[in-house]
Design a protein around this motif. Structure first.
Motif, short mmCIF file in Angstrom:
data_model
loop_
_atom_site.label_atom_id
_atom_site.label_comp_id
_atom_site.label_asym_id
_atom_site.label_seq_id
_atom_site.Cartn_x
_atom_site.Cartn_y
_atom_site.Cartn_z
N GLU A 132 -45.43 86.28 -13.69
CA GLU A 132 -44.03 86.39 -14.10
C GLU A 132 -43.76 87.74 -14.77
N ALA A 156 -50.12 82.36 -14.00
CA ALA A 156 -48.69 82.23 -13.74
C ALA A 156 -47.88 83.12 -14.67
N GLU A 157 -48.30 83.23 -15.93
CA GLU A 157 -47.59 84.08 -16.88
C GLU A 157 -47.76 85.55 -16.53
N ARG A 212 -43.53 90.26 -12.06
CA ARG A 212 -42.24 90.20 -11.37
C ARG A 212 -41.16 90.96 -12.15
#
Length: 242
Positions: free
Chosen positions: A132, A128-129, A135
């Protein structure tokens, strides 16, 4: 790897003018207004609206941000603690100017800290990190293509902070934060180096950073980050001597 745009257009750095209206020197800003002022003032100095070593024009800045001198001086104290400006006893403040030796030493320390952060981040970072960071990287690339330095630099600095945070080491994070403010202005201006396309080089280096992070290639990421800071320092020094 995302392809780079071959066209380089003139850079347009937008000025920030936070809407703040504080009447009277006895009024202290609320937390949100204080934070907004701090961000706006920091960006104003980092983006080169005042020359290295220049005195801080308090009256001009009060008019620009729509504030009184008390909140401005509170914000200046924070920026002095970050190392961006220097407070002068009974004489206001000035933009901090780094000589060549200070520049070399600070960038070497920051390169070492970011290299360590990259290695540790690859040991601890979650999917997830990474997603991010990816992104924010894509947002940064869009700013790069539009030649919007302000947005690009905000994303750039966020990525570096996220990698440090992903390292999961409080001592490292605190040490990094204590040095980051002192070279933030130089990191920004190095992208504008006239003698080389440092902005394009930095974007390509960030592609390599993201690729190594995805693969959790700690040793490789460590080397890339150290070289990234070394290249930034060389561009900053060349710009200073130009």
């Amino acid at each position: 790897m995302t392809s780079m745009s071959p066209d380089l257009q003139d850079i347009d750095v937008p000025a920030l003018t936070p809407a703040m209206a504080l009447a009277g020197d006895t009024v202290r800003p609320s937390g949100s207004l204080h934070d907004e002022l701090l961000v706006g003032l920091r960006d104003y100095i980092v983006e080169g609206h005042l020359a290295d070593g220049a005195r801080i024009p308090e009256r001009q800045l009060c008019e620009r941000f729509g504030i009184s001198r008390t909140p401005l001086r509170e914000a200046l104290k924070v920026l002095a603690a970050e190392g961006l400006i220097e407070l002068l006893p009974n004489r206001g403040a000035r933009v901090r100017q780094l000589d060549a030796e200070e520049l070399r030493e600070l960038f070497d320390v920051m390169g070492g800290l970011e290299a360590l952060a990259g290695r540790l981040a690859c040991e601890h970072i979650s999917d997830a990190e990474v997603a991010e960071i990816e992104r924010v990287h894509h947002d940064m690339y869009r700013f790069y293509l539009r030649r919007e330095m302000h947005g690009y630099f905000q994303c750039n600095q966020a990525i570096h902070r996220m990698i440090v945070e992903a390292a999961g080491n409080a001592a490292l994070s605190a040490t990094y934060a204590s040095f980051a403010g002192r070279i933030r202005r130089v990191r920004y201006s190095a992208n504008l180096a006239k003698e080389r396309d440092r902005w394009g080089e930095a974007m390509r280096e960030h592609e390599l950073i993201l690729d190594a992070l995805r693969r959790r290639a700690g040793s490789e990421l460590s080397d890339i980050l150290f070289l990234h800071l070394r290249n930034k320092r060389r561009a900053a020094q060349a710009e200073t001597l130009a």
